[in-house]
Write an enzyme that holds these catalytic residues in place. Structure first.
Site, PDB file in Angstrom:
ATOM      1  N   GLU A 148      11.386  20.640 -53.469  1.00 37.04           N
ATOM      2  CA  GLU A 148      11.247  21.991 -54.041  1.00 37.04           C
ATOM      3  C   GLU A 148      11.698  23.117 -53.125  1.00 37.04           C
ATOM      4  OE1 GLU A 148       6.439  22.223 -53.684  1.00 37.04           O
ATOM      5  OE2 GLU A 148       7.282  22.081 -55.708  1.00 37.04           O
ATOM      6  N   CYS A 382     -18.155  41.980 -54.205  1.00 29.72           N
ATOM      7  CA  CYS A 382     -17.616  41.710 -55.536  1.00 29.72           C
ATOM      8  C   CYS A 382     -18.664  40.963 -56.377  1.00 29.72           C
ATOM      9  CB  CYS A 382     -16.287  40.978 -55.435  1.00 29.72           C
ATOM     10  SG  CYS A 382     -15.243  41.280 -56.860  1.00 29.72           S
ATOM     11  N   ARG A 471     -12.672  40.976 -62.832  1.00 30.54           N
ATOM     12  CA  ARG A 471     -12.514  41.211 -64.259  1.00 30.54           C
ATOM     13  C   ARG A 471     -13.735  41.941 -64.829  1.00 30.54           C
ATOM     14  NH1 ARG A 471     -10.644  36.232 -64.750  1.00 30.54           N
ATOM     15  NH2 ARG A 471      -8.442  36.649 -65.038  1.00 30.54           N
ATOM     16  N   HIS A 516     -13.124  44.267 -52.069  1.00 27.31           N
ATOM     17  CA  HIS A 516     -13.073  43.259 -50.998  1.00 27.31           C
ATOM     18  C   HIS A 516     -12.712  43.906 -49.660  1.00 27.31           C
ATOM     19  CE1 HIS A 516     -13.497  39.615 -53.451  1.00 27.31           C
ATOM     20  NE2 HIS A 516     -12.906  40.324 -54.394  1.00 27.31           N
ATOM     21  N   GLU A 518     -13.055  42.790 -46.779  1.00 27.39           N
ATOM     22  CA  GLU A 518     -12.552  41.816 -45.788  1.00 27.39           C
ATOM     23  C   GLU A 518     -11.022  41.788 -45.742  1.00 27.39           C
ATOM     24  OE1 GLU A 518     -13.902  41.149 -48.691  1.00 27.39           O
ATOM     25  OE2 GLU A 518     -13.237  39.244 -49.572  1.00 27.39           O
TER      26      GLU A 518
HETATM   27  N1  GLN Z   1     -16.103  36.911 -61.119  1.00 23.34           N
HETATM   28  C1  GLN Z   1     -16.312  38.306 -60.895  1.00 23.34           C
HETATM   29  C2  GLN Z   1     -15.369  39.162 -61.714  1.00 23.34           C
HETATM   30  O1  GLN Z   1     -14.347  38.707 -62.165  1.00 23.34           O
HETATM   31  C3  GLN Z   1     -16.187  38.644 -59.435  1.00 23.34           C
HETATM   32  C4  GLN Z   1     -14.820  38.435 -58.899  1.00 23.34           C
HETATM   33  C5  GLN Z   1     -14.794  38.379 -57.406  1.00 23.34           C
HETATM   34  O2  GLN Z   1     -15.828  38.221 -56.769  1.00 23.34           O
HETATM   35  N2  GLN Z   1     -13.621  38.495 -56.839  1.00 23.34           N
HETATM   36  O3  GLN Z   1     -15.630  40.322 -61.903  1.00 23.34           O
END
Ligand code: GLN
Length: 544
Positions: A148, A382, A471, A516, A518
């Site tokens: 690939e 999150c 999401r 996030h 981090e």
């Molecule tokens: N599952 C959750 C959402 O989609 C948190 C996503 C995450 O922690 N990156 O909102």
């Protein structure tokens, strides 16, 4: 004129090419050059966004909302240069673009082929957006000889012909294994790998030889002779005691000088490596230690939480302490309550990271409760913030509080949003739509409440920008109810609709963020949330 460094790997995978690319870029940057690193992934997924963290490790997200390979995280952490959508491409995306064009009739009846259409698309990608750069490092995923990766190798071969003679350089990363029974290092795999690369028309200029043992001069000479490179261009890349030692170590072995020599650059300024000396000094000479419990789901594979792991270490660097990370599977807290106390009491801080799906969610909620009740520093990221909100809702009497991510619920404290604003206008999606590329992705601003704890963590800032990948959102309709339990909504989207940060002012250190942090932390510039969290854990360690 941007110069190109093509980085390929041979012999085996997992040689740490990404870290090498990042380290070489950091060394060139230390000499005052402007650099950017790109990753070419030969697999057929359009992006890694839908791949399991167990398969591929963490999905790294850029400011401009691309879901990319985790190597881009190394690149950013080592150079401080924000990665972009245009820094990571997969075969899948290239084929998708070509097939879309073909269906539209853009090729005017021509036969569409790997050469030249796929190779042209690869070259176009490598050459785009490089105006003000001195060096573009292109890392090719996989190992030379893989079926690939062939179109990528062919594109490199063509580029090396088409660009100026001193405008490109090939760095090949190989392995020099040690055979214990014979007590010898073996150069044959490197020879074969270079021959394989040469058969594709690419002659390497620099060989970076991974080895567990020092490579004696004789062996270096042998590799040079058989592989048709200078002896000085055979760079030993021994296992390093820490990833942060790698730039300094490669510099000592002469990597950056050899690369510059390959480009005919003889008047490069000496590198300023002070930031790397400072980072390694802090890393190797800690003045204390703290233990952080990360209660998550993908705890079997640390690459799944790569940036988080690094950001916690950075928080340690900021406070000059060693951070011991205990990866705890949230599911084990879904049984007896006493078990949780035994597991979490030794922790000086508890972190519930991002994640997807219902599995382990009750264990995460139980960990939030433990941190809240016991006054243990808590950081929820999150999904971790969403769990903190569900925990607060249950405290407020909403016994059935849950997230619609886990199935239909009467109390949707966390729910899907189908519309949100970006600079490009209103974004919409369907509740049951495609999984790929349909999340709230990339950098979004948040407004911080003036007198909040997070505002002081961010040095008094009232507006910040952080990266998102989710999401679902905390449902503003529950705000009053949650605030009644002492959980304050201290950061919101600028329109005031989406909760971005929650905190508990009465608690020693309790923060949940929908983004996030981090992803933006760097060893020489630790993220304030991680510096603050580790500082709080250090205070906690002195109490217990
Ligand atoms: N599952 C959750 C959402 O989609 C948190 C996503 C995450 O922690 N990156 O909102």
């Amino acid at each position: 004129m941007a110069r190109y460094i093509f980085i390929t790997g041979g012999v085996v995978s997992s040689l740490g090419k990404g870290l090498m690319a990042a380290s070489l870029a950091a060394l060139l940057q230390a000499r005052g050059y402007k650099v950017r690193i790109r990753k070419f992934d030969p697999y057929l997924n359009v992006d890694p966004g839908t791949m399991s963290p167990y398969q591929h490790g963490e999905v790294y997200v850029t400011d401009d909302g691309a879901e990319t390979d985790l190597d881009l995280g190394h690149y950013e952490r080592f150079t401080g240069v924000s990665a972009r959508q245009s820094d990571n491409v997969t075969s899948g995306r290239i084929y998708q673009n070509i097939i879309t064009k073909e269906r539209r009739g853009d090729y005017l009846g021509a036969t569409v082929q790997v050469v030249p259409h796929v190779t042209d698309a690869i070259k176009e990608f490598a050459l785009a957006d490089v105006d003000d750069l001195d060096f573009v490092l292109c890392e090719i995923g996989g190992t030379v000889g893989d079926i690939e990766s062939l179109p990528f190798m062919e594109a490199i071969r063509q580029l090396r012909n088409e660009l100026e003679p001193l405008q490109t350089l090939s760095v090949h990363v190989t392995l020099v294994p040690y055979i214990a029974a014979a007590g010898e290092l073996k150069t044959k795999p490197t020879q074969h790998s270079v021959r394989e690369l040469a058969s594709l028309g690419i002659k390497p200029d620099v060989l970076l030889c991974r080895s567990e043992h020092p490579i004696p001069e004789g062996e270096r000479q042998k590799i040079a002779n058989f592989c048709n490179v200078r002896k000085e261009a055979v760079i030993p890349a021994l296992d390093a005691p820490s990833i942060y030692s790698v730039p300094l170590q490669y510099h000592q072995e002469g990597l950056d000088s050899e690369v510059l020599r390959g480009f005919g650059i003889t008047d490069a300024p000496a590198p300023d490596l002070s930031r790397w000396h400072d980072v390694t000094d802090r890393y190797f000479n800690p003045e204390g230690e703290v233990t952080i419990g990360v209660v998550g789901k993908y705890v079997g594979l640390q690459d799944a939480y790569k940036s988080l792991n690094e950001a916690l270490v950075h928080g340690g660097l900021a406070n000059r302490v060693k951070v011991n990370i205990r990866w705890i599977d949230a599911e084990i807290f879904e049984g007896e309550e006493s078990d949780i106390a035994a597991r979490l009491e030794p922790m000086h801080g508890i972190l519930v990271p991002g994640g997807f799906g219902e599995r382990g969610s009750e264990g995460k909620i139980a960990s939030v409760r433990f941190a809240r009740e016991r006054g243990v520093p808590f950081l929820g990221i999150c999904l971790g913030m969403q769990m903190a909100c569900i925990e607060a809702a249950r405290l407020a009497g909403h016994d059935k509080a849950s997230s619609t991510e886990f199935g239909p619920t009467e109390e949707p404290v966390v729910g899907i949003i189908t519309e949100w604003m970006t600079e490009e206008g209103l974004q919409t999606r369907e509740a049951g739509g495609d999984l790929g590329g349909t999340m709230r992705l990339g950098a979004y601003p948040a407004k911080l409440a003036g007198n909040s704890h997070v505002s002081s963590i961010y040095g008094g800032a009232t507006e910040i920008s952080e990266r998102h990948r989710h999401r679902y959102e905390v449902n503003g309709a529950y705000r009053d109810s949650l605030e009644g339990t002492g959980l304050v909504f201290s950061g919101m989207s600028p329109d005031g609709l989406l909760p971005e940060i929650v905190e508990r002012p009465e608690h020693p250190w309790f923060v949940g963020v929908q983004y996030h942090p981090e992803l933006k932390s760097k060893p020489f510039d630790p993220h304030p949330l991680f510096s603050g969290f580790i500082a709080a854990a250090l205070r906690q360690s002195r109490l217990v």
